[in-house]
Design a protein around this motif. Structure first.
Motif, PDB file in Angstrom:
ATOM      1  N   MET A  89      41.969  49.444  39.353  1.00  0.00           N
ATOM      2  CA  MET A  89      41.084  49.199  38.215  1.00  0.00           C
ATOM      3  C   MET A  89      41.898  49.424  36.953  1.00  0.00           C
ATOM      4  O   MET A  89      42.278  50.552  36.639  1.00  0.00           O
ATOM      5  N   LEU A  90      42.198  48.327  36.264  1.00  0.00           N
ATOM      6  CA  LEU A  90      43.024  48.386  35.065  1.00  0.00           C
ATOM      7  C   LEU A  90      42.298  47.713  33.907  1.00  0.00           C
ATOM      8  O   LEU A  90      41.573  46.732  34.101  1.00  0.00           O
ATOM      9  N   SER A  91      42.505  48.237  32.712  1.00  0.00           N
ATOM     10  CA  SER A  91      41.917  47.591  31.539  1.00  0.00           C
ATOM     11  C   SER A  91      42.745  46.369  31.173  1.00  0.00           C
ATOM     12  O   SER A  91      43.947  46.305  31.456  1.00  0.00           O
ATOM     13  N   GLU A  92      42.096  45.398  30.579  1.00  0.00           N
ATOM     14  CA  GLU A  92      42.807  44.183  30.177  1.00  0.00           C
ATOM     15  C   GLU A  92      42.232  43.653  28.876  1.00  0.00           C
ATOM     16  O   GLU A  92      41.062  43.885  28.541  1.00  0.00           O
ATOM     17  N   ASN A  93      43.068  42.946  28.149  1.00  0.00           N
ATOM     18  CA  ASN A  93      42.691  42.339  26.878  1.00  0.00           C
ATOM     19  C   ASN A  93      42.994  40.856  26.970  1.00  0.00           C
ATOM     20  O   ASN A  93      44.151  40.450  27.066  1.00  0.00           O
ATOM     21  N   VAL A  94      41.954  40.061  26.985  1.00  0.00           N
ATOM     22  CA  VAL A  94      42.131  38.624  27.197  1.00  0.00           C
ATOM     23  C   VAL A  94      42.962  37.970  26.090  1.00  0.00           C
ATOM     24  O   VAL A  94      43.526  36.885  26.282  1.00  0.00           O
ATOM     25  N   LEU A  95      43.081  38.630  24.922  1.00  0.00           N
ATOM     26  CA  LEU A  95      43.890  38.088  23.832  1.00  0.00           C
ATOM     27  C   LEU A  95      45.370  38.433  23.981  1.00  0.00           C
ATOM     28  O   LEU A  95      46.196  37.949  23.210  1.00  0.00           O
ATOM     29  N   ASP A  96      45.676  39.264  24.966  1.00  0.00           N
ATOM     30  CA  ASP A  96      47.064  39.603  25.280  1.00  0.00           C
ATOM     31  C   ASP A  96      47.505  38.759  26.473  1.00  0.00           C
ATOM     32  O   ASP A  96      47.013  38.957  27.583  1.00  0.00           O
ATOM     33  N   PRO A  97      48.416  37.813  26.277  1.00  0.00           N
ATOM     34  CA  PRO A  97      48.812  36.927  27.386  1.00  0.00           C
ATOM     35  C   PRO A  97      49.300  37.678  28.618  1.00  0.00           C
ATOM     36  O   PRO A  97      49.146  37.192  29.745  1.00  0.00           O
ATOM     37  N   ASP A  98      49.876  38.857  28.442  1.00  0.00           N
ATOM     38  CA  ASP A  98      50.388  39.606  29.589  1.00  0.00           C
ATOM     39  C   ASP A  98      49.269  40.134  30.485  1.00  0.00           C
ATOM     40  O   ASP A  98      49.518  40.498  31.639  1.00  0.00           O
ATOM     41  N   SER A  99      48.059  40.180  29.968  1.00  0.00           N
ATOM     42  CA  SER A  99      46.951  40.701  30.769  1.00  0.00           C
ATOM     43  C   SER A  99      46.618  39.808  31.957  1.00  0.00           C
ATOM     44  O   SER A  99      45.961  40.256  32.894  1.00  0.00           O
ATOM     45  N   VAL A 100      47.060  38.572  31.928  1.00  0.00           N
ATOM     46  CA  VAL A 100      46.795  37.700  33.078  1.00  0.00           C
ATOM     47  C   VAL A 100      47.489  38.242  34.324  1.00  0.00           C
ATOM     48  O   VAL A 100      47.000  38.047  35.448  1.00  0.00           O
ATOM     49  N   LYS A 101      48.581  38.952  34.157  1.00  0.00           N
ATOM     50  CA  LYS A 101      49.265  39.567  35.296  1.00  0.00           C
ATOM     51  C   LYS A 101      48.392  40.662  35.917  1.00  0.00           C
ATOM     52  O   LYS A 101      48.347  40.813  37.142  1.00  0.00           O
ATOM     53  N   ILE A 102      47.717  41.416  35.068  1.00  0.00           N
ATOM     54  CA  ILE A 102      46.778  42.434  35.555  1.00  0.00           C
ATOM     55  C   ILE A 102      45.657  41.763  36.332  1.00  0.00           C
ATOM     56  O   ILE A 102      45.269  42.216  37.415  1.00  0.00           O
ATOM     57  N   ALA A 103      45.132  40.666  35.790  1.00  0.00           N
ATOM     58  CA  ALA A 103      44.037  39.953  36.449  1.00  0.00           C
ATOM     59  C   ALA A 103      44.471  39.445  37.825  1.00  0.00           C
ATOM     60  O   ALA A 103      43.743  39.584  38.818  1.00  0.00           O
ATOM     61  N   GLN A 104      45.647  38.873  37.898  1.00  0.00           N
ATOM     62  CA  GLN A 104      46.135  38.330  39.159  1.00  0.00           C
ATOM     63  C   GLN A 104      46.347  39.426  40.199  1.00  0.00           C
ATOM     64  O   GLN A 104      45.973  39.267  41.371  1.00  0.00           O
ATOM     65  N   GLU A 105      46.931  40.546  39.792  1.00  0.00           N
ATOM     66  CA  GLU A 105      47.159  41.657  40.725  1.00  0.00           C
ATOM     67  C   GLU A 105      45.834  42.238  41.212  1.00  0.00           C
ATOM     68  O   GLU A 105      45.694  42.583  42.391  1.00  0.00           O
ATOM     69  N   THR A 106      44.873  42.320  40.313  1.00  0.00           N
ATOM     70  CA  THR A 106      43.560  42.858  40.677  1.00  0.00           C
ATOM     71  C   THR A 106      42.883  41.983  41.728  1.00  0.00           C
ATOM     72  O   THR A 106      42.314  42.485  42.704  1.00  0.00           O
ATOM     73  N   ILE A 107      42.951  40.676  41.554  1.00  0.00           N
ATOM     74  CA  ILE A 107      42.360  39.753  42.526  1.00  0.00           C
ATOM     75  C   ILE A 107      43.089  39.852  43.865  1.00  0.00           C
ATOM     76  O   ILE A 107      42.464  39.873  44.931  1.00  0.00           O
ATOM     77  N   GLU A 108      44.410  39.931  43.816  1.00  0.00           N
ATOM     78  CA  GLU A 108      45.217  39.992  45.038  1.00  0.00           C
ATOM     79  C   GLU A 108      44.852  41.212  45.881  1.00  0.00           C
ATOM     80  O   GLU A 108      44.706  41.119  47.106  1.00  0.00           O
ATOM     81  N   ILE A 109      44.692  42.356  45.233  1.00  0.00           N
ATOM     82  CA  ILE A 109      44.415  43.596  45.958  1.00  0.00           C
ATOM     83  C   ILE A 109      42.935  43.749  46.279  1.00  0.00           C
ATOM     84  O   ILE A 109      42.544  43.943  47.441  1.00  0.00           O
ATOM     85  N   ASN A 110      42.092  43.658  45.274  1.00  0.00           N
ATOM     86  CA  ASN A 110      40.674  43.989  45.452  1.00  0.00           C
ATOM     87  C   ASN A 110      39.912  42.958  46.275  1.00  0.00           C
ATOM     88  O   ASN A 110      39.077  43.321  47.111  1.00  0.00           O
ATOM     89  N   LEU A 111      40.184  41.691  46.025  1.00  0.00           N
ATOM     90  CA  LEU A 111      39.420  40.634  46.698  1.00  0.00           C
ATOM     91  C   LEU A 111      40.167  40.049  47.901  1.00  0.00           C
ATOM     92  O   LEU A 111      39.675  40.114  49.027  1.00  0.00           O
ATOM     93  N   LEU A 112      41.343  39.501  47.662  1.00  0.00           N
ATOM     94  CA  LEU A 112      42.077  38.900  48.781  1.00  0.00           C
ATOM     95  C   LEU A 112      42.459  39.950  49.816  1.00  0.00           C
ATOM     96  O   LEU A 112      42.477  39.667  51.016  1.00  0.00           O
ATOM     97  N   GLY A 113      42.735  41.169  49.372  1.00  0.00           N
ATOM     98  CA  GLY A 113      43.040  42.233  50.323  1.00  0.00           C
ATOM     99  C   GLY A 113      41.888  42.489  51.264  1.00  0.00           C
ATOM    100  O   GLY A 113      42.069  42.608  52.488  1.00  0.00           O
ATOM    101  N   THR A 114      40.692  42.553  50.724  1.00  0.00           N
ATOM    102  CA  THR A 114      39.495  42.771  51.546  1.00  0.00           C
ATOM    103  C   THR A 114      39.258  41.608  52.502  1.00  0.00           C
ATOM    104  O   THR A 114      38.953  41.799  53.683  1.00  0.00           O
TER     105      THR A 114
END
Length: 251
Positions: A89-114
Motif C-alpha cells: 500500500m503506497l501513496s501516489e500522485n497522479v500528477l507525478d509521472p513516476d507514480s505510474v510505477k507504483i500503480a503497476q507494482e501495486t497491481i502486480e502484487i495485490n491483484l495479479l498475485g492473488t
C-alpha cells in the motif's frame, strides 16, 4: 472453517496481519507455512516460533508462484488452506509521472498475485474435502482512499474476483472467504502507532472468532470495517469518501 488440524499457507506473512494470523493458527494446532520474499525474516520466524515452516515466494513473479506450488504439493500434500494476504500500500500522485510505477507494482502484487496464486494452488486444494481460500481485500475496496487510489482499486478487484471465484467453485470442496480489514496498526501504510487504526491483537481476536463461527461467513468483516463496507448501502458513501479524502501524507 475448522479451528485446528489444517495445513495453512499464508503469503505476505513476515509481518503485520499475515504474521499475526500465522502465529495464532500455529498456536491453535495447525501446520503453518509462512511465505514471503525476505529469506532472513522467514528464517527468524521459524526460530522464534518452532514448528512454523517457511518458503520463499514472490507473488509478483509468476515463475516463483509456480515453483512454490510445486514445492508445496510435494512437501505439504495435506495443504488445505491458502490465505492470499501479500500486498503493498503506497501513496501516489497522479500528477507525478513516476507514480505510474507504483500503480503497476501495486497491481502486480495485490491483484495479479492473488489471481496467480489461486490458479496455481487450486489443483491441490480441489483434492481435499475441507479446503479454503481466503483472499484478503480491504474495507477500502468499498470506498477508495484517494491518496492510495490504485491500492483501493486492486482491493475492489480482489473483492470482485473473490465473488466470482466463489460462484465458480460452488460445486467443489473449496470454500471461498474474503477478509476485508479496516486500517490496522501495522507497517503496511505506516500505521503502527496510529491511534485511529485498529490494534492488531483486537483485529486478530475478532477475525478468528468470525472465521471459526458456524457457519463461517463468506465475508469476514470486523465491526471497525463495517462503516466503509456498508457506506453505499446506508447512504454514507459521500461522507466516507470525504473523510478519506481529507487524509494527507505526512511531510
Amino acid at each position: 472453517m475448522k479451528t485446528s488440524g489444517n495445513t495453512i499457507l499464508i503469503t505476505g506473512s513476515t509481518s503485520g496481519i499475515g504474521l499475526g494470523l500465522a502465529v495464532r493458527f500455529h498456536q491453535a494446532g495447525n501446520k503453518v507455512i509462512v511465505a514471503g520474499r525476505r529469506k532472513a525474516l522467514l528464517e527468524q520466524i521459524t526460530i522464534d516460533y518452532p514448528g512454523i515452516e517457511a518458503i520463499e515466494l514472490d507473488v509478483a513473479d509468476a515463475k516463483s508462484i509456480i515453483q512454490a506450488s510445486e514445492l508445496v504439493a510435494a512437501r505439504y500434500p495435506d495443504l488445505n488452506v491458502v490465505i492470499n494476504n501479500a500486498g503493498i500500500m503506497l501513496s501516489e500522485n497522479v500528477l507525478d509521472p513516476d507514480s505510474v510505477k507504483i500503480a503497476q507494482e501495486t497491481i502486480e502484487i495485490n491483484l495479479l498475485g492473488t489471481i496467480r496464486m489461486t490458479y496455481a494452488f487450486l489443483p491441490q486444494l480441489t483434492q481435499k474435502n475441507d479446503s479454503v481460500i481466503i483472499n484478503v481485500s480491504s474495507s477500502l475496496a468499498f470506498v477508495p482512499f484517494p491518496i492510495a487510489m490504485t491500492y483501493s482499486a486492486t482491493k475492489a478487484a480482489v473483492h470482485a474476483f473473490t465473488e466470482g471465484l466463489r460462484v465458480q467453485l460452488a460445486d467443489t470442496s473449496v470454500r471461498v472467504i474474503e477478509l476485508s480489514p479496516p486500517g490496522v496498526q501495522t507497517t503496511l501504510f505506516g500505521q503502527e502507532s496510529d491511534e485511529h487504526a485498529m490494534p492488531l491483537e483486537d483485529f486478530l481476536n475478532e477475525t478468528l472468532d468470525l472465521l471459526h463461527a458456524e457457519p463461517t461467513p463468506n465475508e469476514v468483516i470486523v465491526e471497525r470495517a463495517k462503516f466503509l463496507r456498508t457506506a453505499e448501502a446506508t447512504g454514507n458513501y459521500d461522507n466516507a469518501l470525504e473523510m478519506l479524502s481529507a487524509w494527507k501524507a505526512p511531510d
